[in-house]
Design an enzyme around this catalytic site. Structure first.
Site, short mmCIF file in Angstrom:
data_model
loop_
_atom_site.label_atom_id
_atom_site.label_comp_id
_atom_site.label_asym_id
_atom_site.label_seq_id
_atom_site.Cartn_x
_atom_site.Cartn_y
_atom_site.Cartn_z
N TYR A 198 2.89 -23.23 -23.99
CA TYR A 198 2.29 -24.10 -22.63
C TYR A 198 2.31 -23.17 -21.49
CZ TYR A 198 2.20 -28.07 -25.75
OH TYR A 198 2.11 -28.70 -26.85
N PRO B 138 1.56 -37.57 -21.10
CA PRO B 138 2.68 -37.65 -21.36
C PRO B 138 3.18 -36.11 -21.59
CG PRO B 138 1.72 -38.52 -23.29
CD PRO B 138 0.64 -38.60 -21.88
N ASN B 139 4.67 -35.80 -21.04
CA ASN B 139 5.30 -34.83 -21.00
C ASN B 139 4.71 -33.43 -20.43
OD1 ASN B 139 7.23 -35.69 -22.94
ND2 ASN B 139 5.85 -35.73 -24.50
N GLU C 16 -12.27 -33.32 -20.66
CA GLU C 16 -10.72 -33.06 -21.34
C GLU C 16 -10.33 -31.58 -21.13
OE1 GLU C 16 -10.22 -35.56 -25.06
OE2 GLU C 16 -9.59 -33.48 -25.79
N ASN D 27 -6.01 -34.11 -19.05
CA ASN D 27 -5.13 -33.67 -19.99
C ASN D 27 -4.44 -34.79 -20.39
OD1 ASN D 27 -3.50 -32.58 -21.94
ND2 ASN D 27 -3.05 -30.80 -20.88
N ARG E 40 -3.99 -25.58 -34.11
CA ARG E 40 -2.37 -26.01 -34.10
C ARG E 40 -2.49 -26.89 -35.30
NH1 ARG E 40 0.11 -27.73 -28.75
NH2 ARG E 40 1.79 -27.17 -30.11
N HIS F 55 -7.11 -28.93 -22.49
CA HIS F 55 -5.80 -28.65 -23.08
C HIS F 55 -5.38 -27.32 -22.84
CE1 HIS F 55 -5.90 -32.41 -25.13
NE2 HIS F 55 -7.13 -32.36 -25.48
N ARG G 278 10.10 -25.90 -21.00
CA ARG G 278 10.46 -25.63 -22.22
C ARG G 278 9.14 -24.97 -23.11
NH1 ARG G 278 13.08 -29.28 -26.07
NH2 ARG G 278 12.98 -27.17 -27.31
N ALA H 211 -0.26 -35.81 -25.81
CA ALA H 211 -0.44 -36.40 -27.28
C ALA H 211 -1.12 -37.62 -27.38
CB ALA H 211 1.01 -36.60 -27.68
O1 CA2 Z 1 -2.30 -28.12 -25.24
C1 CA2 Z 1 -2.12 -29.32 -24.37
O2 CA2 Z 1 -2.63 -29.07 -23.43
C2 CA2 Z 1 -1.67 -30.64 -24.85
O3 CA2 Z 1 -2.47 -31.75 -24.74
C3 CA2 Z 1 -0.32 -30.67 -24.61
C4 CA2 Z 1 0.52 -31.82 -25.08
C5 CA2 Z 1 0.17 -31.98 -26.66
O4 CA2 Z 1 0.87 -33.02 -27.20
C6 CA2 Z 1 -1.00 -31.93 -27.22
O5 CA2 Z 1 -1.37 -31.86 -28.45
C7 CA2 Z 1 -1.68 -30.63 -26.64
C8 CA2 Z 1 2.20 -31.59 -24.88
C9 CA2 Z 1 2.21 -31.97 -23.46
C10 CA2 Z 1 3.53 -30.90 -23.04
O6 CA2 Z 1 4.45 -31.11 -23.83
C11 CA2 Z 1 5.46 -30.12 -23.65
C12 CA2 Z 1 6.33 -29.96 -24.55
C13 CA2 Z 1 7.32 -29.06 -24.38
C14 CA2 Z 1 7.59 -28.25 -23.02
C15 CA2 Z 1 6.87 -28.55 -21.98
C16 CA2 Z 1 5.85 -29.49 -22.42
#
Ligand code: CA2
Length: 146
Positions: free
Chosen positions: A22, A9-10, A98, A74, A107, A100, A17, A77
């Site tokens: 990221y 997700p995301n 896995e 990946n 974090r 990240h 953003r 969340a």
């Molecule tokens: O660090 C990583 O790759 C994560 O898997 C990214 C996830 C986060 O929930 C994990 O804790 C760590 C978030 C995915 C991307 O979220 C975004 C948020 C804002 C802007 C762009 C992507």
């Protein structure tokens, strides 16, 4: 060698953003960079991203059914709480790494644990989007019996 690059997700929002956490690359940038590397090395890559837990579970099962050699995952969340994804990874023999982008261990406390990592062959965290390429190289090294 056939590998699946699986994103949760995301991650379709990458590069749009929070570049401080990221990076500035989009998921499409990451995928095309990997594709170029794989092309030169006779490795076949498939890419899949979903914001839906069940769709990711189905893709993990499919990897086993079609005989893939590895998954670079990946879970976003879902990393921190999805027992369904952990069980899906545990239910297949295909090795999973896995990854990240951020260092989840430095974090917020709720991000520091992965329920999925214990059933993966390893975890790469904190190297930005280069983590995908590091995982890819790890699969290549395993393929050579290292
Ligand atoms: O660090 C990583 O790759 C994560 O898997 C990214 C996830 C986060 O929930 C994990 O804790 C760590 C978030 C995915 C991307 O979220 C975004 C948020 C804002 C802007 C762009 C992507």
């Amino acid at each position: 060698m056939k590998l699946l690059i699986l994103n949760g997700p995301n991650l379709n929002r990458l590069g749009k953003r929070e570049p401080g956490i990221y990076g500035a690359e989009t998921l499409a940038d990451v995928e095309s960079k990997l594709d170029k590397i794989a092309l030169a090395q006779d490795v076949e890559l498939a890419f899949y991203q979903s914001n839906w837990e069940g769709a990711l579970v189905d893709k993990i099962h499919e990897a086993e059914d079609i005989g893939l050699d590895g998954i670079i995952f990946n879970p976003g969340a879902f990393t921190h709480y999805s027992i369904a994804l952990r069980d899906a990874v545990a239910s297949i023999t295909v090795p999973v790494i896995e990854i990240h982008i951020s260092n989840i261990h430095s974090r917020e406390p709720f991000r520091q644990n992965s329920v999925i990592a214990p059933v993966c062959i390893g975890q790469i965290s904190g190297f930005g989007t280069d983590g995908y390429e590091l995982a890819y190289q790890a699969f290549l090294l395993r393929g050579k019996g290292v």
